[in-house]
Enzyme design. Structure first.
Site, PDB file in Angstrom:
ATOM      1  NE  ARG A  42      -7.303  26.442   9.338  1.00  0.00           N
ATOM      2  CZ  ARG A  42      -6.124  27.169   9.369  1.00  0.00           C
ATOM      3  NH1 ARG A  42      -6.412  28.437   9.110  1.00  0.00           N
ATOM      4  NH2 ARG A  42      -4.979  26.599   9.786  1.00  0.00           N
ATOM      5  CD  GLU A  88      -9.336  27.891   2.715  1.00  0.00           C
ATOM      6  OE1 GLU A  88      -9.903  28.751   3.195  1.00  0.00           O
ATOM      7  OE2 GLU A  88      -8.164  27.876   3.028  1.00  0.00           O
ATOM      8  CG  HIS A 135      -5.931  30.469   4.094  1.00  0.00           C
ATOM      9  ND1 HIS A 135      -6.558  29.363   4.350  1.00  0.00           N
ATOM     10  CD2 HIS A 135      -5.142  30.741   5.107  1.00  0.00           C
ATOM     11  CE1 HIS A 135      -6.466  29.126   5.644  1.00  0.00           C
ATOM     12  NE2 HIS A 135      -5.416  29.954   6.164  1.00  0.00           N
TER      13      HIS A 135
HETATM   14  C1  DGY Z   1      -2.306  29.115   9.748  1.00  0.00           C
HETATM   15  O1  DGY Z   1      -1.165  29.340  10.097  1.00  0.00           O
HETATM   16  O2  DGY Z   1      -3.193  28.403  10.444  1.00  0.00           O
HETATM   17  C2  DGY Z   1      -2.802  29.827   8.818  1.00  0.00           C
HETATM   18  O3  DGY Z   1      -4.214  30.089   8.502  1.00  0.00           O
HETATM   19  C3  DGY Z   1      -2.059  29.546   7.497  1.00  0.00           C
HETATM   20  O4  DGY Z   1      -1.282  30.524   7.154  1.00  0.00           O
END
Ligand code: DGY
Length: 327
Positions: free
Chosen positions: A239, A268, A286
């Site tokens: 993240r 982001e 992402h």
């Molecule tokens: C999640 O599932 O947390 C991913 O970052 C999104 O695809």
């Protein structure tokens, strides 16, 4: 009477059609990104929310949506949701674990390989017409085979990444909030537990897969980067906010580490523009879970959770069993 739900962002039409069999659905197939005020407005009278990681479900949004009973995130991460506020309001919250583990692990490898072997940099160089002759030292990268892979965050995705390393004959070390049971360390993961500091000092390639929480903000900052080898690669598929982007930019610019592969960023999609000035970073928007079957599985998983939660059943991926029942 059917429960009313909001599908906050565009999703697979067949999943919307599935939801329509159960609910009175307001869906955002136009894919407008709602401000918190717009989201709160759209949630008036809604019993359920099919959310994505783009929606901030804050305590304020929750307080403004008194009818809401379930928030089902189409993501494994749920740092976009104030879980404590949802629980206090009796709102069930779910995520989509497991269905994305293998696809996300595949992507971590793709990003690691692109970064260590400078693939996107090489392509830009070639497209810019710079390939005039073969040279022994053009775009020299780092090896993966035989190298030490450090995985910070050894949950299901971290373990799926570790399993893939055996084909490369790598040594795997990991750090995690809690140590894995012996059979998982010595089995397919073949991973040794070390401190975070030892991992950063020893690994040739560091992959971050830990979930975000305010306590883990800037887990990798200037001090941590300073521990890494100058030849090391850093990959973040976790993240934004886990890494201090400004500190990483400074380190990449001064070649204090060799390179980074980043799928997630602070703030982001508005990433720090300084990243765009660096050639030793691979940037992706992402997309670690973005294979067609996996995104579809995630959407269906979120729908299953919503159907169960509003149907009076325990949703398969309930995150807050402490949420008081709200009918
Ligand atoms: C999640 O599932 O947390 C991913 O970052 C999104 O695809």
């Amino acid at each position: 009477m059917k429960h009313k739900i909001l599908v906050a962002r565009a999703t697979f039409p067949d999943v919307v059609a599935r939801l329509e069999q159960h609910f009175d659905v307001e869906s955002n197939q136009g894919d407008q990104v709602f401000s918190p005020a717009e989201l709160a407005e759209r949630l008036q009278g809604k019993d359920g929310l099919f959310a994505t990681l783009s929606e901030r479900i804050s305590a304020e949004v929750i307080a403004a949506a008194p009818a809401l009973k379930a928030v089902c995130n189409m993501a494994v991460g749920y740092d976009n949701i104030d879980l404590a506020a949802a629980s206090r309001a009796g709102i069930k919250v779910t995520n989509t674990p497991d269905v994305l583990n293998e696809t996300t692990a595949d992507f971590a490898w793709a990003l690691l390989m692109a970064t260590a072997r400078r693939i996107t940099e090489a392509e830009h160089w070639l497209r810019a017409g710079q390939w005039k002759k073969w040279r022994y030292d053009v775009l020299l990268g780092a090896d993966l085979h035989g190298a030490t892979l450090g995985i910070l965050g050894m949950g299901r995705i971290g373990q799926a990444i570790a399993r893939r390393s055996s084909g490369f004959g790598m040594k795997v070390i990991y750090h995690n909030r809690s140590r894995l049971p012996e059979e998982l360390e010595s089995g397919a993961n073949h991973a040794g537990y070390v401190s975070k500091e030892d991992l950063l000092r020893t690994a040739d390639h560091v992959v971050l897969t830990l979930p975000y929480s305010p306590q883990l903000h800037h887990t990798i900052g200037a001090a941590e980067i300073a521990l890494m080898k100058p030849s090391a690669t850093l990959v973040n598929i976790a993240r934004g906010g886990i890494v201090d982007d400004a500190a990483l930019i400074a380190a990449l610019r001064e070649h204090r580490i060799a390179s980074a592969g980043l799928d997630v960023f602070e703030n982001e999609p508005a990433l720090n523009p300084d990243f765009l000035t660096l050639s030793n970073v691979v940037l992706t928007p992402h997309i670690a879970s973005a294979s067609e079957p996996t995104r579809r599985a995630m959407a269906n998983c979120a729908a299953d959770n919503l159907i169960a939660a509003l149907g009076g059943r325990q949703p398969p991926n309930l995150l807050n069993p402490e949420a008081n029942r709200k009918e």
